[in-house]
Design a protein around this motif. Structure first.
Motif, PDB file in Angstrom:
ATOM      1  N   SER A   6      -7.257   0.908 -10.520  1.00  0.00           N
ATOM      2  CA  SER A   6      -7.184  -0.426 -10.648  1.00  0.00           C
ATOM      3  C   SER A   6      -8.210  -1.395 -10.014  1.00  0.00           C
ATOM      4  N   ALA A   7      -8.111  -2.621 -10.236  1.00  0.00           N
ATOM      5  CA  ALA A   7      -9.172  -3.651  -9.980  1.00  0.00           C
ATOM      6  C   ALA A   7      -9.020  -3.880  -8.443  1.00  0.00           C
ATOM      7  N   ASN A   8      -7.609  -3.296  -7.805  1.00  0.00           N
ATOM      8  CA  ASN A   8      -7.555  -3.646  -6.428  1.00  0.00           C
ATOM      9  C   ASN A   8      -7.784  -2.484  -5.557  1.00  0.00           C
ATOM     10  N   SER A  43     -15.463  16.605   6.196  1.00  0.00           N
ATOM     11  CA  SER A  43     -15.804  15.169   5.534  1.00  0.00           C
ATOM     12  C   SER A  43     -14.756  14.876   4.250  1.00  0.00           C
ATOM     13  N   GLY A  44     -15.122  13.607   3.895  1.00  0.00           N
ATOM     14  CA  GLY A  44     -14.262  13.078   2.866  1.00  0.00           C
ATOM     15  C   GLY A  44     -14.181  11.653   2.459  1.00  0.00           C
ATOM     16  N   ASP A  45     -13.465  11.207   1.410  1.00  0.00           N
ATOM     17  CA  ASP A  45     -13.328  10.141   1.110  1.00  0.00           C
ATOM     18  C   ASP A  45     -11.945   9.890   0.090  1.00  0.00           C
ATOM     19  N   PHE A  46     -11.569   8.835   0.233  1.00  0.00           N
ATOM     20  CA  PHE A  46     -10.334   8.379  -0.496  1.00  0.00           C
ATOM     21  C   PHE A  46     -10.430   7.145  -1.179  1.00  0.00           C
ATOM     22  N   SER A  47      -9.760   6.924  -2.070  1.00  0.00           N
ATOM     23  CA  SER A  47      -9.519   5.528  -2.931  1.00  0.00           C
ATOM     24  C   SER A  47      -7.998   5.290  -2.785  1.00  0.00           C
ATOM     25  N   TYR A  48      -7.778   3.892  -2.335  1.00  0.00           N
ATOM     26  CA  TYR A  48      -6.354   3.258  -2.152  1.00  0.00           C
ATOM     27  C   TYR A  48      -6.286   2.097  -2.650  1.00  0.00           C
ATOM     28  N   ASP A  49      -4.987   1.801  -3.033  1.00  0.00           N
ATOM     29  CA  ASP A  49      -4.525   0.541  -3.799  1.00  0.00           C
ATOM     30  C   ASP A  49      -3.021   0.348  -3.292  1.00  0.00           C
ATOM     31  N   LYS A  50      -2.576  -0.344  -2.430  1.00  0.00           N
ATOM     32  CA  LYS A  50      -1.392  -0.454  -2.088  1.00  0.00           C
ATOM     33  C   LYS A  50      -0.293  -0.785  -3.066  1.00  0.00           C
ATOM     34  N   ASP A  51      -0.860  -1.542  -4.228  1.00  0.00           N
ATOM     35  CA  ASP A  51      -0.059  -1.852  -5.068  1.00  0.00           C
ATOM     36  C   ASP A  51       0.020  -0.893  -6.248  1.00  0.00           C
ATOM     37  N   ASN A  52      -0.777   0.088  -6.374  1.00  0.00           N
ATOM     38  CA  ASN A  52      -0.802   1.016  -7.257  1.00  0.00           C
ATOM     39  C   ASN A  52      -1.377   2.408  -6.454  1.00  0.00           C
ATOM     40  N   ALA A  54      -0.483   5.485  -7.232  1.00  0.00           N
ATOM     41  CA  ALA A  54      -0.745   6.561  -8.343  1.00  0.00           C
ATOM     42  C   ALA A  54      -2.335   6.397  -8.740  1.00  0.00           C
ATOM     43  N   ALA A  55      -3.013   5.483  -8.498  1.00  0.00           N
ATOM     44  CA  ALA A  55      -4.459   5.393  -8.818  1.00  0.00           C
ATOM     45  C   ALA A  55      -5.557   5.798  -7.755  1.00  0.00           C
ATOM     46  N   GLY A  56      -4.672   6.192  -6.563  1.00  0.00           N
ATOM     47  CA  GLY A  56      -5.649   6.724  -5.534  1.00  0.00           C
ATOM     48  C   GLY A  56      -6.287   8.268  -5.823  1.00  0.00           C
ATOM     49  N   LYS A  57      -7.280   8.237  -5.174  1.00  0.00           N
ATOM     50  CA  LYS A  57      -7.879   9.633  -5.065  1.00  0.00           C
ATOM     51  C   LYS A  57      -8.306  10.241  -3.696  1.00  0.00           C
ATOM     52  N   ILE A  58      -8.528  11.566  -3.543  1.00  0.00           N
ATOM     53  CA  ILE A  58      -8.845  12.014  -2.417  1.00  0.00           C
ATOM     54  C   ILE A  58      -9.942  13.251  -2.529  1.00  0.00           C
ATOM     55  N   ASN A  59     -10.853  13.495  -1.944  1.00  0.00           N
ATOM     56  CA  ASN A  59     -11.474  14.490  -1.627  1.00  0.00           C
ATOM     57  C   ASN A  59     -11.947  14.874  -0.408  1.00  0.00           C
ATOM     58  N   VAL A  60     -11.758  16.052   0.038  1.00  0.00           N
ATOM     59  CA  VAL A  60     -12.025  16.502   1.438  1.00  0.00           C
ATOM     60  C   VAL A  60     -12.718  18.030   1.470  1.00  0.00           C
ATOM     61  N   THR A  61     -13.889  17.903   2.212  1.00  0.00           N
ATOM     62  CA  THR A  61     -14.646  19.363   2.291  1.00  0.00           C
ATOM     63  C   THR A  61     -14.565  19.778   3.610  1.00  0.00           C
ATOM     64  N   SER A  98      -3.046  14.097  -8.527  1.00  0.00           N
ATOM     65  CA  SER A  98      -2.233  12.948  -8.685  1.00  0.00           C
ATOM     66  C   SER A  98      -1.374  12.734  -7.411  1.00  0.00           C
ATOM     67  N   ILE A  99      -1.133  11.309  -7.334  1.00  0.00           N
ATOM     68  CA  ILE A  99      -0.114  10.896  -6.137  1.00  0.00           C
ATOM     69  C   ILE A  99       0.970  10.312  -6.543  1.00  0.00           C
ATOM     70  N   GLU A 100       2.230  10.873  -5.900  1.00  0.00           N
ATOM     71  CA  GLU A 100       3.323  10.339  -6.131  1.00  0.00           C
ATOM     72  C   GLU A 100       3.812   9.197  -5.070  1.00  0.00           C
ATOM     73  N   ASP A 101       4.280   8.352  -5.777  1.00  0.00           N
ATOM     74  CA  ASP A 101       4.674   7.151  -4.333  1.00  0.00           C
ATOM     75  C   ASP A 101       6.254   7.316  -4.476  1.00  0.00           C
ATOM     76  N   LYS A 102       6.729   8.051  -3.103  1.00  0.00           N
ATOM     77  CA  LYS A 102       8.262   8.337  -2.934  1.00  0.00           C
ATOM     78  C   LYS A 102       9.144   7.031  -2.182  1.00  0.00           C
ATOM     79  N   GLY A 103       8.309   5.926  -1.963  1.00  0.00           N
ATOM     80  CA  GLY A 103       9.024   4.822  -1.366  1.00  0.00           C
ATOM     81  C   GLY A 103       8.904   4.796  -0.065  1.00  0.00           C
TER      82      GLY A 103
END
Length: 178
Positions: A6-8, A43-52, A54-61, A98-103
């Protein structure tokens, strides 16, 4: 693929340099006690949008040679073919699918975990710790997570009995917005 975010969504680098991230493990020792330790290098990185979420991604080595159970001889054994087999598989990795938002800040992060040369699906129960500006002009977001996997599922040869069949992982991840 970054274009699907998402844009955010924001990209974060996991802060291992500042030691604000940890990968720790616990394995029952014959049902009498526990062996606990950590991986010192990852090492690793992630993408995070508190409003979406499910759009996040995580990579860790993870550098499996960096295993540290606070006992040099045991660490040597853990690096060997009975357990981590680091000469053939010097890295483990996790890539989210995938990322599931459980609230209420609770998430389930599903992904592919590669360990000892075997890749299988793995779910991590995660909790958002917080996010915001840091004192150095940056922006940070932090999470904790736990998961469990069976060593035999990843081709680990050593069998110390049913009480010692599982590895519990505890993760602390703090990322710096890029």
């Amino acid at each position: 693929m970054r274009a699907s975010f998402s844009a955010n969504a924001a990209d974060y680098k996991i802060d291992t340099q500042g030691a604000h991230a940890f990968i720790q493990f616990k394995v029952s020792h014959l049902g009498y006690s526990f062996v606990m330790g950590r991986f010192n290098e990852f090492s690793g990185d992630f993408s995070y949008d508190k409003d979406n979420l499910a759009a996040g991604k995580i990579n860790v080595t993870i550098n499996t040679k960096s295993v540290d159970s606070n006992h040099a001889e045991r660490d040597k054994h853990l690096r060997g073919s009975d357990f981590l087999n680091t000469s053939k598989h010097p890295q483990a990795s996790f890539v989210s699918t995938s990322i599931e938002d459980k609230g209420n800040g609770k998430l389930v992060v599903n992904g592919d975990f590669t360990f000892n040369g075997v890749t299988k699906p793995l779910a991590i129960d995660a909790v958002m710790v917080g996010e915001g500006k840091d004192p150095w002009g940056g922006y940070r977001a932090g999470f904790t997570g736990t998961t469990r996997f069976k060593m035999k599922d990843y081709g680990v040869k050593m069998d110390l009995g049913p009480a010692s069949a599982y590895v519990d992982l505890e993760l602390v991840v703090e990322g710096i917005k890029q």
